[in-house]
Design an enzyme around this catalytic site. Structure first.
Site, mmCIF file in Angstrom:
data_model
loop_
_atom_site.group_PDB
_atom_site.id
_atom_site.type_symbol
_atom_site.label_atom_id
_atom_site.label_comp_id
_atom_site.label_asym_id
_atom_site.label_seq_id
_atom_site.Cartn_x
_atom_site.Cartn_y
_atom_site.Cartn_z
ATOM 1 N N ASN A 9 0.951 -1.009 0.018
ATOM 2 C CA ASN A 9 -0.235 -0.171 0.268
ATOM 3 C C ASN A 9 0.952 1.250 -0.386
ATOM 4 O OD1 ASN A 9 -1.508 1.830 0.672
ATOM 5 N ND2 ASN A 9 -2.361 2.238 2.641
ATOM 6 N N TRP A 10 1.004 2.064 -0.897
ATOM 7 C CA TRP A 10 2.121 2.857 -1.840
ATOM 8 C C TRP A 10 1.797 4.348 -0.349
ATOM 9 C CZ3 TRP A 10 3.940 3.008 -7.403
ATOM 10 C CH2 TRP A 10 4.705 1.527 -7.042
ATOM 11 N N LYS A 11 0.414 3.906 0.108
ATOM 12 C CA LYS A 11 -0.314 5.507 0.006
ATOM 13 C C LYS A 11 -0.104 6.363 -0.806
ATOM 14 C CE LYS A 11 0.002 3.681 4.999
ATOM 15 N NZ LYS A 11 0.618 3.566 6.348
ATOM 16 N N HIS A 96 -9.333 0.808 4.878
ATOM 17 C CA HIS A 96 -8.463 1.514 5.373
ATOM 18 C C HIS A 96 -7.990 2.111 6.102
ATOM 19 C CE1 HIS A 96 -4.295 2.907 6.235
ATOM 20 N NE2 HIS A 96 -3.951 1.324 5.983
ATOM 21 N N GLU A 98 -6.838 4.739 7.374
ATOM 22 C CA GLU A 98 -6.911 6.239 6.985
ATOM 23 C C GLU A 98 -7.849 7.402 6.150
ATOM 24 O OE1 GLU A 98 -2.768 5.595 5.819
ATOM 25 O OE2 GLU A 98 -2.501 5.016 6.864
ATOM 26 N N GLU A 167 -5.450 -4.839 10.676
ATOM 27 C CA GLU A 167 -4.222 -3.935 10.880
ATOM 28 C C GLU A 167 -5.098 -3.015 11.664
ATOM 29 O OE1 GLU A 167 -2.476 -2.635 6.485
ATOM 30 O OE2 GLU A 167 -4.116 -1.510 6.911
ATOM 31 N N GLY A 173 2.332 2.071 11.104
ATOM 32 C CA GLY A 173 3.208 3.154 10.319
ATOM 33 C C GLY A 173 3.418 3.738 11.599
ATOM 34 N N SER A 213 3.340 -2.148 10.726
ATOM 35 C CA SER A 213 4.451 -2.037 10.882
ATOM 36 C C SER A 213 5.536 -3.449 10.561
ATOM 37 C CB SER A 213 5.077 -2.113 11.920
ATOM 38 O OG SER A 213 4.870 -0.626 12.773
ATOM 39 N N GLY A 234 2.832 -1.199 4.711
ATOM 40 C CA GLY A 234 2.924 -0.270 3.674
ATOM 41 C C GLY A 234 3.777 0.880 4.030
ATOM 42 N N GLY A 235 5.088 1.140 4.720
ATOM 43 C CA GLY A 235 6.348 2.100 4.871
ATOM 44 C C GLY A 235 7.421 0.807 3.842
HETATM 45 C C1 PEP Z 1 -0.860 0.280 6.484
HETATM 46 O O1 PEP Z 1 -1.134 1.508 5.838
HETATM 47 O O2 PEP Z 1 -1.398 -0.399 5.730
HETATM 48 C C2 PEP Z 1 0.567 0.205 6.749
HETATM 49 C C3 PEP Z 1 -0.026 -1.860 6.888
HETATM 50 O O3 PEP Z 1 1.404 0.477 6.970
HETATM 51 P P1 PEP Z 1 3.106 0.105 7.461
HETATM 52 O O4 PEP Z 1 3.005 -1.367 6.789
HETATM 53 O O5 PEP Z 1 3.914 1.413 7.135
HETATM 54 O O6 PEP Z 1 2.216 -0.071 9.145
#
Ligand code: PEP
Length: 251
Positions: A9-11, A96, A98, A167, A173, A213, A234-235
């Site tokens: 997920n590049w956001k 998601h 967010e 999640e 994050g 994470s 994500g990251g």
């Molecule tokens: C996400 O937002 O879907 C996610 C899992 O982010 P991160 O891996 O950065 O915690």
């Protein structure tokens, strides 16, 4: 049997040029690396067409990060599921945290978005997860159950096309990962909730991904749990080598 999946997920990151470069790196690395899971990258709307031009979606799935609950018309700034599909995308992230927290998306809208995605042949990656307060006050199982139940108006046939991503919001994050045991406990709970509604076969065939994470250093332990069928990343999805490190956790 259910599939193992690693989805990025590049956001709201990367320009189109940077995104195409990253997609190329991931596609090339995948071609050169034996892997035991399906791999998907979910990218900003603006990137879909350009990324689709450089990836083969038979080997690397391509998703959007959202879609509209509406079909078409006077909804300035919205992007419909049909539009997403017309880019050649295969998946769409829905719900998601967010989107739920910053854009007020609720269960009713998310059910509608899910229906639109399915009607257009997209695979929804449907996110659920509790916030820190709900983890700490012990209501997390009920909270997540309610989020999953938001989809229970779907027919069994439609529900069986959904990928669920658990999640925990406190782990997204933040560098704070749920322990593998916490993830397993919740994934087993989600599978039970699905089984109670749709039966054991559909529950057993539903891929439930962990997100929050997830990194190359913790992916193996998380993915070793029987009900953890991969990750939504994500990251660590923003660099081909860290993303591939997570893909290789299934090797
Ligand atoms: C996400 O937002 O879907 C996610 C899992 O982010 P991160 O891996 O950065 O915690």
């Amino acid at each position: 049997m259910r599939k193992n999946i690693v989805a990025g997920n590049w956001k709201m990151n990367t320009t189109v040029g940077e995104g195409v470069e990253l997609a190329n790196e991931v596609a090339e690395a995948l071609n050169n690396t034996p892997h035991n899971c399906e791999v998907v990258i979910c990218v900003p709307f603006t990137h879909l067409v350009a990324v689709k031009a450089v990836v083969d979606t038979d080997t690397l799935g391509l998703g959007a990060e959202n879609c509209s609950e509406h079909d078409k018309g006077a909804y300035t700034g919205e992007v419909s599921a049909e539009m997403v599909k017309s880019t050649g995308a295969t998946h769409v992230i829905l719900g998601h945290s967010e989107r739920r927290l910053y854009f007020g998306e609720n269960n009713e809208q998310l059910l509608t978005k899910t229906r639109k995605a399915l009607a257009n042949g997209l695979t929804p990656i449907f996110c659920v997860g509790e916030v820190l307060e709900e983890r700490e006050n012990g209501t997390y199982n009920d909270v997540v159950k309610g989020q999953v139940e938001a989809l229970f108006e779907l027919s069994p046939e439609d529900f069986s096309k959904i990928v669920v991503a658990y999640e925990p919001v406190w782990a997204i994050g933040t560098g704070k990962t749920a322990t593998a045991d916490q993830a397993q406990e919740m994934h087993a709970h989600i599978r039970n909730v699905i089984a109670e509604k749709y039966g054991k076969e559909i529950a057993d065939n539903t891929s439930i991904l962990y997100g929050g994470s997830c990194k190359p250093t913790n992916a193996k332990e998380l993915f070793a749990k029987p009900d953890v069928d991969g990750g939504l990343i994500g990251g660590a999805a923003l660099k081909a080598d860290s993303f591939m490190g997570i893909v290789e956790a299934f090797n």
